[in-house]
Scaffold this active site. Structure first.
Site, PDB file in Angstrom:
ATOM      1  N   LYS A 157       0.810  -1.219   0.000  1.00  0.00           N
ATOM      2  CA  LYS A 157       0.000   0.000   0.000  1.00  0.00           C
ATOM      3  C   LYS A 157       0.849   1.277   0.000  1.00  0.00           C
ATOM      4  O   LYS A 157       0.505   2.241  -0.661  1.00  0.00           O
ATOM      5  CB  LYS A 157      -1.036   0.016   1.120  1.00  0.00           C
ATOM      6  CG  LYS A 157      -0.525  -0.275   2.484  1.00  0.00           C
ATOM      7  CD  LYS A 157      -1.684  -0.355   3.465  1.00  0.00           C
ATOM      8  CE  LYS A 157      -1.200  -0.201   4.880  1.00  0.00           C
ATOM      9  NZ  LYS A 157       0.041  -0.941   5.232  1.00  0.00           N
ATOM     10  N   ARG A 175      -6.092   2.466  11.801  1.00  0.00           N
ATOM     11  CA  ARG A 175      -5.645   1.104  12.108  1.00  0.00           C
ATOM     12  C   ARG A 175      -6.506   0.448  13.174  1.00  0.00           C
ATOM     13  O   ARG A 175      -6.257  -0.692  13.537  1.00  0.00           O
ATOM     14  CB  ARG A 175      -4.220   1.162  12.620  1.00  0.00           C
ATOM     15  CG  ARG A 175      -3.186   0.659  11.591  1.00  0.00           C
ATOM     16  CD  ARG A 175      -1.864   0.802  12.259  1.00  0.00           C
ATOM     17  NE  ARG A 175      -0.774   0.074  11.757  1.00  0.00           N
ATOM     18  CZ  ARG A 175       0.129   0.536  10.905  1.00  0.00           C
ATOM     19  NH1 ARG A 175      -0.033   1.690  10.339  1.00  0.00           N
ATOM     20  NH2 ARG A 175       1.188  -0.186  10.612  1.00  0.00           N
ATOM     21  N   ARG A 192      14.711  -2.053   8.603  1.00  0.00           N
ATOM     22  CA  ARG A 192      13.979  -1.399   9.691  1.00  0.00           C
ATOM     23  C   ARG A 192      13.886  -2.361  10.874  1.00  0.00           C
ATOM     24  O   ARG A 192      13.653  -3.547  10.684  1.00  0.00           O
ATOM     25  CB  ARG A 192      12.556  -1.062   9.225  1.00  0.00           C
ATOM     26  CG  ARG A 192      12.444   0.265   8.522  1.00  0.00           C
ATOM     27  CD  ARG A 192      11.090   0.470   7.865  1.00  0.00           C
ATOM     28  NE  ARG A 192       9.933   0.187   8.712  1.00  0.00           N
ATOM     29  CZ  ARG A 192       8.668   0.369   8.326  1.00  0.00           C
ATOM     30  NH1 ARG A 192       8.406   0.829   7.106  1.00  0.00           N
ATOM     31  NH2 ARG A 192       7.675   0.099   9.129  1.00  0.00           N
ATOM     32  N   ARG A 215       3.502  -7.908  14.480  1.00  0.00           N
ATOM     33  CA  ARG A 215       2.707  -6.908  13.740  1.00  0.00           C
ATOM     34  C   ARG A 215       1.510  -7.568  13.062  1.00  0.00           C
ATOM     35  O   ARG A 215       0.438  -6.984  12.968  1.00  0.00           O
ATOM     36  CB  ARG A 215       3.579  -6.195  12.701  1.00  0.00           C
ATOM     37  CG  ARG A 215       4.513  -5.183  13.338  1.00  0.00           C
ATOM     38  CD  ARG A 215       5.609  -4.767  12.388  1.00  0.00           C
ATOM     39  NE  ARG A 215       5.185  -3.816  11.378  1.00  0.00           N
ATOM     40  CZ  ARG A 215       5.887  -3.554  10.270  1.00  0.00           C
ATOM     41  NH1 ARG A 215       7.001  -4.172  10.021  1.00  0.00           N
ATOM     42  NH2 ARG A 215       5.447  -2.667   9.413  1.00  0.00           N
TER      43      ARG A 215
HETATM   44  P1  AMP Z   1       3.898   1.529   9.334  1.00  0.00           P
HETATM   45  O1  AMP Z   1       5.085   2.159   8.690  1.00  0.00           O
HETATM   46  O2  AMP Z   1       2.601   2.071   8.813  1.00  0.00           O
HETATM   47  O3  AMP Z   1       3.940   0.032   9.309  1.00  0.00           O
HETATM   48  O4  AMP Z   1       3.946   1.954  10.883  1.00  0.00           O
HETATM   49  C1  AMP Z   1       5.035   1.600  11.716  1.00  0.00           C
HETATM   50  C2  AMP Z   1       4.589   1.552  13.169  1.00  0.00           C
HETATM   51  O5  AMP Z   1       4.099   2.833  13.581  1.00  0.00           O
HETATM   52  C3  AMP Z   1       3.435   0.599  13.463  1.00  0.00           C
HETATM   53  O6  AMP Z   1       3.872  -0.728  13.670  1.00  0.00           O
HETATM   54  C4  AMP Z   1       2.855   1.211  14.729  1.00  0.00           C
HETATM   55  O7  AMP Z   1       3.626   0.936  15.862  1.00  0.00           O
HETATM   56  C5  AMP Z   1       2.977   2.701  14.446  1.00  0.00           C
HETATM   57  N1  AMP Z   1       1.774   3.246  13.735  1.00  0.00           N
HETATM   58  C6  AMP Z   1       1.723   3.740  12.464  1.00  0.00           C
HETATM   59  N2  AMP Z   1       0.482   4.144  12.151  1.00  0.00           N
HETATM   60  C7  AMP Z   1      -0.282   3.913  13.239  1.00  0.00           C
HETATM   61  C8  AMP Z   1      -1.662   4.093  13.542  1.00  0.00           C
HETATM   62  N3  AMP Z   1      -2.520   4.615  12.637  1.00  0.00           N
HETATM   63  N4  AMP Z   1      -2.093   3.721  14.781  1.00  0.00           N
HETATM   64  C9  AMP Z   1      -1.252   3.212  15.710  1.00  0.00           C
HETATM   65  N5  AMP Z   1       0.051   2.994  15.482  1.00  0.00           N
HETATM   66  C10 AMP Z   1       0.548   3.345  14.261  1.00  0.00           C
END
Ligand code: AMP
Length: 215
Positions: free
Chosen positions: A14, A89, A160, A171
């Site tokens: 995405k 989320r 990462r 996750r």
């Molecule tokens: P992502 O890059 O979108 O996978 O986000 C990395 C991490 O940031 C996630 O594993 C969460 O810990 C945190 N995170 C990102 N977006 C959200 C959200 N909308 N709600 C809660 N935690 C978030």
């Protein structure tokens, strides 16, 4: 106005699609993950709070996320629409977003990226990312240069912390429990458009373009 949510587990493509389509439609790509990573890199209070949660694969609190989104939506570039990538989320975040945009009709549509869980784990653990510009590589399909310097900006290409296998598994558990219910939520609101995210990138992209052009 084009107001889209890209929904799906981490590693379903995405973010990749959002960055290209944001350029195509001249919309901001709003990624809460990117906003949080920036806060962590800058060492702000928010960053300090978020880092541990992010490293473990958990979710940052809904209140913090909503505050970030509220602020981001006030920026001039968000007035013409947006693509949300990694937000909402949780059901609570989706409800708060509806309230912010005055009802679920405020959203044009939700693109749901469907990919088999084992494929996701494989994709994420083979992902490498430029620490400077954020460009993604893949050790199998798109390996970084031998010296691990980003081919676009020269930054260091790294894995990462949250792409390590144990975190990835966590996750996925968190995704299944907290985020997957959003599929039904948006289905019930007649907003959901599902794509098979295991197809080649260009095919997935074309299907999303055909969908987005309807709005
Ligand atoms: P992502 O890059 O979108 O996978 O986000 C990395 C991490 O940031 C996630 O594993 C969460 O810990 C945190 N995170 C990102 N977006 C959200 C959200 N909308 N709600 C809660 N935690 C978030």
């Amino acid at each position: 106005m084009k107001r889209f949510i890209f929904l799906g587990a981490p590693g379903t493509g995405k973010g990749t699609q959002a960055s290209v389509l944001a350029l195509k439609y001249d919309l901001p790509q709003i990624s809460t993950g990117d906003i949080l990573r920036k806060a962590v890199a800058e060492g702000t209070d928010l960053g300090k709070k978020a880092k541990q949660i992010m490293d473990s694969g958990g979710l940052v609190s809904d209140d913090i996320i909503l505050g970030l989104i509220e602020k981001r939506l006030q920026e001039p570039d968000a007035q013409k629409g947006f693509i949300f990538d990694g937000f909402p989320r949780t059901i609570k975040q989706a409800q708060d977003l509806d309230a912010l945009l005055s009802g679920a009709d405020g959203i044009s549509g939700v693109v749901y990226f469907q990919v088999d869980e084992e494929e996701i784990v494989q994709r994420l653990t083979s992902r490498r990312t430029c620490g400077q510009c954020g460009l993604n590589y893949n050790t199998i399909t798109d390996p970084p240069p031998a010296d691990f310097k980003c081919r676009v900006c020269g930054g260091a290409v790294i894995q990462r912390d949250d792409d390590k296998e144990s975190t990835v598994r966590n996750r996925m558990v968190v995704y299944n429990e907290k985020t997957a219910p959003l599929v039904k939520y948006y289905q019930d609101h007649d907003k959901l458009y599902a794509v098979d995210g295991s197809q080649p990138v260009e095919i997935v992209r074309q299907q999303i373009i055909d969908y987005m052009n309807r709005f």
